[in-house]
Structures are given as structure tokens and as C-alpha cells.
Design a protein around this motif. Structure first.
Motif, PDB file in Angstrom:
ATOM      1  N   ASN A   1       0.798  -1.232   0.000  1.00 53.51           N
ATOM      2  CA  ASN A   1       0.000   0.000   0.000  1.00 53.51           C
ATOM      3  C   ASN A   1       0.825   1.275   0.000  1.00 53.51           C
ATOM      4  OD1 ASN A   1      -2.441  -1.214   0.094  1.00 53.51           O
ATOM      5  ND2 ASN A   1      -2.682  -1.096   2.312  1.00 53.51           N
ATOM      6  N   VAL A   2       1.714   1.360   0.997  1.00 53.79           N
ATOM      7  CA  VAL A   2       2.439   2.602   1.229  1.00 53.79           C
ATOM      8  C   VAL A   2       3.258   2.981  -0.002  1.00 53.79           C
ATOM      9  CG1 VAL A   2       4.205   3.678   2.653  1.00 53.79           C
ATOM     10  CG2 VAL A   2       2.413   2.291   3.705  1.00 53.79           C
ATOM     11  N   ALA A   3       3.927   1.970  -0.569  1.00 50.15           N
ATOM     12  CA  ALA A   3       4.715   2.238  -1.770  1.00 50.15           C
ATOM     13  C   ALA A   3       3.797   2.689  -2.907  1.00 50.15           C
ATOM     14  CB  ALA A   3       5.478   0.992  -2.180  1.00 50.15           C
ATOM     15  N   SER A   4       2.656   2.027  -3.047  1.00 47.50           N
ATOM     16  CA  SER A   4       1.734   2.392  -4.126  1.00 47.50           C
ATOM     17  C   SER A   4       1.229   3.815  -3.947  1.00 47.50           C
ATOM     18  CB  SER A   4       0.539   1.436  -4.136  1.00 47.50           C
ATOM     19  OG  SER A   4       0.963   0.136  -4.411  1.00 47.50           O
ATOM     20  N   ILE A   5       0.908   4.163  -2.710  1.00 49.35           N
ATOM     21  CA  ILE A   5       0.400   5.519  -2.492  1.00 49.35           C
ATOM     22  C   ILE A   5       1.456   6.541  -2.903  1.00 49.35           C
ATOM     23  CG2 ILE A   5      -0.382   7.164  -0.738  1.00 49.35           C
ATOM     24  CD1 ILE A   5      -1.485   4.739   0.815  1.00 49.35           C
TER      25      ILE A   5
ATOM     26  N   LYS B   1       6.767   8.540   0.609  1.00 48.32           N
ATOM     27  CA  LYS B   1       7.932   8.023  -0.090  1.00 48.32           C
ATOM     28  C   LYS B   1       8.999   7.426   0.840  1.00 48.32           C
ATOM     29  CE  LYS B   1      10.553   8.761  -4.154  1.00 48.32           C
ATOM     30  NZ  LYS B   1      11.425   9.623  -4.871  1.00 48.32           N
ATOM     31  N   PRO B   2       9.264   8.028   1.983  1.00 44.48           N
ATOM     32  CA  PRO B   2      10.309   7.467   2.842  1.00 44.48           C
ATOM     33  C   PRO B   2      10.046   6.016   3.237  1.00 44.48           C
ATOM     34  CG  PRO B   2       9.658   9.633   3.611  1.00 44.48           C
ATOM     35  CD  PRO B   2       8.705   9.266   2.526  1.00 44.48           C
ATOM     36  N   PHE B   3       8.789   5.611   3.195  1.00 40.44           N
ATOM     37  CA  PHE B   3       8.451   4.264   3.681  1.00 40.44           C
ATOM     38  C   PHE B   3       8.192   3.285   2.540  1.00 40.44           C
ATOM     39  CE2 PHE B   3       6.662   7.679   6.278  1.00 40.44           C
ATOM     40  CZ  PHE B   3       7.569   7.629   7.322  1.00 40.44           C
ATOM     41  N   ALA B   4       8.354   3.774   1.299  1.00 39.79           N
ATOM     42  CA  ALA B   4       8.053   2.927   0.140  1.00 39.79           C
ATOM     43  C   ALA B   4       8.969   1.710   0.077  1.00 39.79           C
ATOM     44  CB  ALA B   4       8.158   3.752  -1.138  1.00 39.79           C
ATOM     45  N   ARG B   5      10.267   1.926   0.372  1.00 40.88           N
ATOM     46  CA  ARG B   5      11.213   0.805   0.300  1.00 40.88           C
ATOM     47  C   ARG B   5      10.844  -0.263   1.310  1.00 40.88           C
ATOM     48  NH1 ARG B   5      17.216   3.541   0.026  1.00 40.88           N
ATOM     49  NH2 ARG B   5      16.928   4.689  -1.926  1.00 40.88           N
ATOM     50  N   LEU B   6      10.600   0.152   2.527  1.00 39.01           N
ATOM     51  CA  LEU B   6      10.259  -0.808   3.573  1.00 39.01           C
ATOM     52  C   LEU B   6       8.978  -1.554   3.202  1.00 39.01           C
ATOM     53  CD1 LEU B   6      10.955  -1.849   6.442  1.00 39.01           C
ATOM     54  CD2 LEU B   6       9.222  -0.266   7.268  1.00 39.01           C
ATOM     55  N   SER B   7       8.036  -0.805   2.661  1.00 35.10           N
ATOM     56  CA  SER B   7       6.778  -1.390   2.244  1.00 35.10           C
ATOM     57  C   SER B   7       7.001  -2.490   1.214  1.00 35.10           C
ATOM     58  CB  SER B   7       5.886  -0.260   1.725  1.00 35.10           C
ATOM     59  OG  SER B   7       5.008  -0.684   0.742  1.00 35.10           O
ATOM     60  N   GLY B   8       7.918  -2.244   0.278  1.00 38.85           N
ATOM     61  CA  GLY B   8       8.210  -3.242  -0.757  1.00 38.85           C
ATOM     62  C   GLY B   8       8.830  -4.499  -0.188  1.00 38.85           C
TER      63      GLY B   8
END
Lengths: 403, 286, 157
Positions: free
Chosen positions: A72-76, A86-93
């Protein structure tokens, strides 16, 4: 916002090593349990000829559903262009990949013939939704892998189009993946508890909630570990809002599913079983799924935090996430096991009985090994995340996020 | 081909040296194939064919005639080397007026024939066929019937099987290829008839004609080993032996067969026909 | 002095090693001697079978399960019938016994097979078919040749 910088985990606390050790221990126990089940056969589990999918599947489907939601977070951030995420997109992936891997390992280790994994990977029946799912899983891991690369590679990450394109692809794929997972059940014509197209959107709504809950819990653990504020107050507010919305969505689809069934006389039996007479299944539905999994989290998030309220924002989020995940397991248990426990209707309108226990509510009591295997799936996912954030910079630096 | 094989081994009886020549024949054919350059050649199979040709011409004396299926049903009998054909659709018809509720000879016969037995654990023991008691909720009246794999023309178990282990033979018999069954049990989730069992424990002393083992799913095979030899399933045989003759086996596609005539003449019922799976098991007087 | 103690110890170890090896020698001596099958000869040349029996069985298995082709040649039950080894109780031994035909070589080459998790490893009672003969063991030679012919045509098409 200042330029976002990322960090690898260094300088570990006892908590980090403790968690890593704990998960490693649980994984070891789970693998032992799988070997034990494989050696003695499924007779050492609670599964039988009526409830053919048990605790391992509850955990595996829960993890697979959560995996797509964790993205979700990365998609958002890349699909809906919200920079704050964006800062959490990597972790989300990486969390999405880890949860999926955890779920798949549990699924494979529960097979009657896990030694034939190569057969499963090379011999396909393309009419099977299960076979499609194998492609969806592998594709998800590959696409999210590329997605992470476009986000993390120094050169490629400079061109936002790359991340945006792969982000869109990953978003579409995660929807397909959960549609596939839901359809594993939705396509079963003979099972009254499942036989419905709504299983797909129901699972998608569930994935949003559980994926976000996992993300939030991992982030809070990492805040503690790095002693940095990885999320600003604004971000926590956003996550809080999202979680409430997702929870309502899940309640909505749950309500539609059961209302539709209740309207058709044909399904009164199965609905009465799940909603009223099913004992443990009824309890898990109302108390586990509806109350603990959705109503309580919504209440805590909406009214539980702030000034003169019992919890801080962070506490409220943590508690709500834990409750949502517990409710998630209950939801899976009711859906998967409750759906099988209700007897097949061989002669509509008539009662059946036989030495094969036709017409009876199937008995199922999970055994320790199968629960161990299931729990190990969560630990595998957490172990993968723990090691990944140590090796590569998946985490944002606190000062670059909150500054 | 017999002539060709004779040519290849020079008409002699046997001997290792001939193998080379037979192998050459295979090679030549294969080469032609490659030169023509049509569809890609299945190398493994071609290799196998070469080797097989070599051995067969070495070992097998020419001129052996096909074995006669003396006692078998001529409408069903098929030479052992011929693949099954969709000309047939094998099925069962069970006349419940002749099926006494106390009798379970079909179940016993199936168990003896195929080597499955009840170990007192009804939840995990395999049952290929069972007597089902059906009771009317309103008036309490009841009847019983034998229940087993319904050998559907559109079997849900075959649709969902990820590896294709669950499959329908050309002649309509639904089977599990236990060589590629991974034990996922999705077919058991999909089957509307609860016809399938999972092997929960290690087994010993299986019947040579009914291989079965831990970790795979199985169900009624319509005694495929008997059918392939032109015979009838064990349950049908036992039913006749008990003097009931409630079960008949035959080719639904053959209008001259007893089963097809009965289905055409009498009102028959198929269980959960509403699901559209087109079962191959018909019930009369249900 | 120290050096010689060391030497003595080494000698002892070597002696023990030789003794152990000697004791184990009968187990690993020479190539395995599988029991002779019944009848004059195998369905194929022994050398060929040693190399190719797995492929032949694999090919046959698909033909039998999916196509219902039940010729005798390469049928696993055929192999088991011919190559049965009598046990102390007079019945043929199962694969649990190291004397079992398949095991003699497979133990030696440390190749494990899972055929016998499902398949019977010794002959059972003769099969009855209800109305027909004992179906799965026709002489089948002509049938085999016909099958090969079909395949060759398929390959040559």
C-alpha cells in the motif's frame, strides 16, 4: 520536504537481536514441525477428509493477503504521487516480499508431497486458479523486486518515470494477486460458504487493512530500534485515517457478503451456522473478526487517543494494528475452516448421514505441529525483513523525514 | 511396422547385434523428421523411441498375435496397446429399488479390490465408496444409496488441480495421477460429492493394481484396471453376486448398451445435477 | 620420546581404521548381484535395462495412467512379478528387505526411488476382472510393436 536519506540498521540493540533470535527459534521449530508432519503424514494434524485445509492455510492465506496490502504505502507514494509516503516505500516493498515468502513457505511445507515442489513448478493445468496463483506469486516477487531496484538504484531512481511505471504495474499486480487469492475460494461452486465473486474484493479490503497493520508495527519497532522518529505526527495521522477507512471497507464487504447470502433461502443453513449456531466459528466471526478485528481498532483510533484520552497516538496505532491482525487470523479461521466445517449439501432439503460423516459439521482441532508451522510463516517474514534492513538501506533516516 | 521391424532385424529371432540395426532404423526415421523441419522434435521421446525400437526388435519374436479377450465384453474390450478413446463414456446406473439399505457388499468389494480399509478413524480414513442414508426432514422417511466419485464430464476437481494430476480420461473415468499429485487437497475442496480422500498415514502392502500412498489424494477409479481389461468394477460384480444386480456398468455413448437403454427408457436422477457437472453415475428410482 | 608416542598413537588409529574397513568390506565388496528374474530373459537386453529402465518405466507410467495402455513390457507390476525374491516366510520379500531386486542396486548406487511409497513392491494375488481375463499381463509383444510403430510415425510425421 528535505531530501530523503536512507540508512541501514547498525548498532543493534538487545531488542533487535532478541527479536531476531526469537524468530529464528520459531522458524526452526516450524521446520521441525513440518518434518514431523511430512514423516508421519497429516494424521498428526487436526486436518481430515472434511477439513482438508487447516491452520497452515489460515496463516498462509493471512500472510499472502497481508503481503499485497503491505505494498500500500509504496503504491500511495508512486501511483498516487503522495510524497509524504515516499520514505516508507522501500520498507513497504521488502515487507510485501517477505510476507509473501513466509506464506508460500508455509503453504508448500503443508503439501502432502512437499518433495514434489518441482512438479508444482513445472507441470501446470492452466484452468486452475491455483496454477494462476503460482504465476501471480512469482510475478509479484519479481515485480516488487524491480520496483525496489528502481527506487534504490542511484541512477534509475533519478528518473521518476521508471518508478512510476513499475509502481503502477506493481499496484495492478497486487490487486490481481489478491483477486486470485480470494478466487481460490470464490471459484468453489460446491461450497456454500465461499461460492461468490465477492470473495475477491472482500480479500482485497482485508489485505489493505492487514498489510497496513504489519507496516505500522514494523515501523514502530524500527523507531524504537533506531531511537529516531521515523514518522512525523502528520504521517501517523495519515496512517490512522487510512486504517479507519480500510477497516470500514472490510466491514462493508463482510456485511454485503452475508446479507446477500441471508437473502437466499438456499444459503440460510450456512449463514445460520456461521452467524448463529457455529460455536467457535460464530464466536470467532463476531468477537474475533467483527469486534476485535474492526470495531475496536476503529474505536481506539477514532476516540482513544489525544488529550485527556487513554492512549497516545502511537499507542493507539500499535494497539489497533495488533487487534486488526488478531482479527485477521480469526477472519481467516472462520472463512477457511468454518467454510469447510459446514457439511456439503448432497441432497438439498434432505439430511444425510454415513460412515464418512456426511451431513455432519466437521470436527477440527488444530494440533501443535500445524500451529507451529503456521506461526513460523510470520517469523520467516519478520526474519527476512530484519536481515534485509540490516544489509540494505530500506529505512529512512529520522532527521530527513521529520525535519 | 511389424514388417519394418522384421526388415530391421533381418528376420532373425533375437540377438544383441540386431539391436544396432534396429536402432539405425529409428535413427533414420528421426533424421528424416529433422530434415523436414516441421514441429520441434521431442528429443527425450525420440531418444526413447530409438532405444525402445532397439530392444523390441531384439527381444520380441515377430508374428505374435494379439491376445484374445475371450470372456470380456466385446463392446468395451480394447487391445492392451490401444489408448482409451472418447468413443466411450463409461458410467454406472444404480437402481435404488433393488438396493437394500442393510447391504454394503459394494463397499466391501471395493475395499477388498483396491486395498483401502477403515482403521477406526472415520475422519482421516479413506473411503472410495460409502452407503449414504438420506432422510427427509419433513416426514422422516429415508433411503440409502451407494455414493462414490460421480465421474463428471465437467469435473470441478479437474478444473482446480494445479498440476493436472486430477484428470479425466478420454473414456470419462476421472482419476488422480499420483505421480504428479502434490497433495494440495484443492480437489477435495472443489468436489461437490465429498468423493475424495487424502492419505493421512504411511501405507504398506498395497494392491499391485491399485497404487496408493501417503500424501496423495485418491478416489473411486471405476476399477480402471478391470475396465481396461474389458471387465466391470468390483462393486458391480459384488452387487450381482449378492443377487441384487442393482448396479450396472457400461458405455453411456453406446445406444445398444444396457445402461444407455435404461437411461433412455426410465427416469433417472443424477446427484446435484443442478451444478452442471454432468455426472456419469445415474440413479434410478431415487 | 614424545615423537614415538605420537607415532604409536597414529599406528593404533591406522590399525583400527583398517580393522573397521575390513569388517565393512563384505558390505561394499564388488558390484551388487541382483537375483535372477524368472523366465529366460528380460524384456530387454540387460545392459540396456541397466541404463534405461527408469526412462522406460516413466514413459510407460504416463501411457498407462492417462491412456489406459496396459501392455506387459515395461509394466512395473511385470518387473515385480519376474524379479521377485523369496523371503524366509516363502512369500516374496518387500522393498523393506535389502535382498529386494530393486534395492540391491539402488542401495549400492545410493539412488533412492519413491515408487514403492505407493506401488506394491511384491506380487499380489492374481487380478480378477469380473468378466474378462487377467488383463494387465497380455503377452503384448505385437501390441508393443504396434505402439512403437505409432510413435515412430509420430516422430517421422
Amino acid at each position: 520536504m528535505a531530501r530523503i536519506t536512507f540508512q541501514r540498521l547498525e548498532d543493534h540493540s538487545t531488542l533487535f537481536w532478541g527479536l531476531l533470535g526469537l524468530h529464528a527459534l520459531i522458524v526452526a521449530l516450524g521446520l521441525g514441525a513440518a518434518y514431523y508432519m511430512e514423516h508421519h503424514g497429516h494424521v498428526v494434524t487436526g486436518m481430515n477428509n472434511a477439513v482438508v485445509w487447516g491452520m497452515p492455510h489460515v496463516f498462509a492465506v493471512f500472510l499472502i493477503v497481508s503481503a499485497s496490502g503491505a505494498l500500500n504505502v509504496a503504491s500511495i507514494s508512486s501511483v498516487f504521487n503522495k510524497l509524504a509516503y515516499k520514505p516508507f516505500a522501500r520498507l513497504s516493498g521488502i515487507l510485501a516480499i517477505a510476507l509473501l515468502v513466509g506464506g508460500l513457505i508455509v503453504l508448500v511445507l503443508d503439501l502432502g508431497r512437499p518433495d514434489r515442489l518441482t512438479v508444482a513448478m513445472t507441470t501446470y493445468n492452466f484452468k486452475s486458479i491455483f496454477a494462476w496463483n503460482i504465476y501471480l506469486y512469482i510475478g509479484f516477487i519479481a515485480i516488487v523486486g524491480v520496483y525496489l531496484f528502481t527506487m534504490m538504484d542511484r541512477g534509475v531512481s533519478q528518473t521518476p518515470t521508471a518508478t512510476r511505471t513499475v509502481g503502477w504495474l506493481a499496484f495492478g499486480w497486487r490487486l490481481a494477486l489478491t483477486t486470485g487469492t480470494g478466487s481460490i475460494f470464490g471459484f468453489l461452486v460446491a461450497r456454500e460458504a465461499f461460492d461468490s465473486a465477492i470473495m475477491a474484493p472482500l480479500f482485497i479490503a482485508a489485505s489493505f487493512l492487514y498489510g497496513l497493520a504489519f507496516t505500522v508495527l514494523v515501523l514502530f519497532t524500527m523507531c524504537r530500534e533506531t531511537r529516531q522518529m521515523l514518522m512525523g505526527e502528520e504521517m501517523i495521522q495519515s496512517f490512522r485515517g487510512l486504517m479507519i477507512v480500510f477497516s470500514f471497507a472490510l466491514l462493508y464487504f463482510t456485511a454485503v457478503k452475508h446479507l446477500t447470502s441471508l437473502y437466499a433461502s438456499e444459503h440460510h443453513g450456512v449463514e445460520a451456522f456461521i452467524l448463529r449456531d457455529g460455536g467457535i466459528y460464530t464466536a470467532l466471526f463476531w468477537i474475533g473478526h467483527v469486534l476485535v478485528g474492526n470495531i475496536l481498532p476503529i474505536a481506539i483510533l477514532a476516540f482513544g487517543s489525544g488529550e485527556a484520552r487513554p492512549f497516545s497516538e502511537r499507542q493507539a496505532m500499535t494497539i489497533a494494528s495488533v487487534l486488526a491482525l488478531m482479527g485477521g487470523l480469526a477472519f481467516m479461521y472462520v472463512t477457511i475452516i468454518g467454510g469447510q466445517a459446514y457439511p456439503l449439501n448432497l441432497f438439498p432439503g434432505m439430511e444425510t448421514s454415513s460412515s464418512f460423516l456426511d451431513g455432519e459439521v466437521a470436527r477440527y482441532a488444530p494440533s501443535l505441529p500445524e500451529v507451529m508451522l503456521g506461526v513460523a510463516g510470520i517469523s520467516i517474514a519478520m526474519l527476512v525483513v530484519g536481515i534485509a534492513i540490516k544489509v540494505l538501506p530500506f529505512l529512512p533516516r529520522g532527521e530527513s523525514v521529520t525535519a | 511396422m511389424i514388417a519394418k521391424a522384421d526388415e530391421a532385424n533381418g528376420g532373425c529371432g533375437a540377438g544383441c547385434s540386431c539391436a544396432t540395426r534396429a536402432s539405425d532404423a529409428g535413427e533414420a526415421t528421426a533424421t528424416t523428421r529433422t530434415v523436414e523441419g516441421a514441429d520441434p522434435v521431442d528429443v527425450g521421446r525420440r531418444w526413447f523411441m530409438k532405444a525402445a525400437t532397439a530392444f523390441s526388435t531384439t527381444v520380441i519374436a515377430p508374428g505374435v498375435t494379439l491376445m484374445a479377450f475371450a470372456e470380456s465384453d466385446p463392446a468395451i474390450a480394447r487391445p492392451a496397446d490401444q489408448p482409451v478413446s472418447s468413443k466411450h463414456r463409461f458410467g454406472l446406473l444404480i437402481d435404488l429399488a433393488k438396493c437394500p439399505s442393510g447391504c454394503s457388499d459394494c463397499v466391501t468389494a471395493c475395499s477388498t479390490e483396491n486395498g483401502w480399509k477403515l482403521n477406526g478413524r472415520p475422519e482421516t480414513d479413506a473411503q472410495w465408496i460409502r452407503k449414504l442414508t438420506v432422510t427427509n426432514r419433513k416426514d422422516g422417511s429415508s433411503f440409502s444409496l451407494p455414493m462414490m466419485c460421480q465421474h463428471c464430464a465437467d469435473p470441478p476437481c479437474v478444473d482446480v488441480c494445479p498440476t493436472g494430476a486430477s484428470f479425466k480420461r478420454a473414456d470419462g473415468i476421472v482419476l488422480v495421477d499420483k505421480h504428479i499429485c502434490i497433495g494440495c487437497r484443492y480437489c477435495m475442496m472443489a468436489c461437490p460429492y465429498k468423493a475424495r480422500s487424502f492419505i493421512h498415514e504411511p501405507l504398506e502392502d498395497q494392491k499391485p493394481h491399485a497404487p496408493r500412498g501417503k500424501g496423495c489424494v485418491e478416489s473411486c477409479t471405476m476399477c480402471v484396471h478391470r475396465v481396461d481389461a474389458g471387465g466391470t468394477p468390483a462393486c458391480v460384480e459384488a452387487c450381482a453376486k449378492a443377487g441384487h444386480s442393482a448396479m450396472i456398468f457400461g458405455d453411456l455413448n453406446d445406444p445398444a448398451s444396457e445402461i444407455a437403454k435404461r437411461v433412455a427408457t426410465y427416469r433417472t436422477t443424477r446427484i446435484r445435477d443442478d451444478l452442471g457437472t454432468d455426472p456419469g453415475v445415474y440413479y434410478q428410482n431415487l | 620420546m614424545l615423537f614415538s608416542t605420537w607415532k604409536k598413537r597414529l599406528l593404533t588409529v591406522v590399525a583400527i581404521a583398517i580393522a573397521i574397513t575390513g569388517a565393512m568390506t563384505p558390505v561394499i565388496a564388488g558390484p551388487p548381484q541382483p537375483a535372477k528374474g524368472r523366465g529366460d530373459k528380460c524384456v530387454a537386453d540387460t545392459e540396456w535395462m541397466r541404463r534405461n529402465h527408469m526412462t522406460a518405466l516413466h514413459h510407460k507410467r504416463d501411457d498407462t495412467v492417462h491412456e489406459g495402455v496396459r501392455t506387459k513390457t515395461f509394466s512395473l507390476t511385470g518387473c515385480i512379478d519376474c524379479h521377485q525374491v523369496a523371503g524366509t516366510d516363502g512369500r516374496a520379500v518387500t522393498v523393506a528387505d535389502p535382498k529386494h531386486f530393486c534395492r540391491t542396486c539402488h542401495d549400492y548406487t545410493a539412488v533412492s526411488v519413491d515408487c514403492f511409497q505407493c506401488h506394491a513392491s511384491r506380487p499380489g494375488d492374481p487380478v480378477t476382472t469380473g468378466s474378462a481375463d487377467s488383463g494387465h499381463h497380455p503377452p503384448g509383444a505385437a501390441a508393443d510393436i504396434a505402439a512403437l510403430d505409432r510413435y515412430l510415425k509420430e516422430v517421422g510425421r
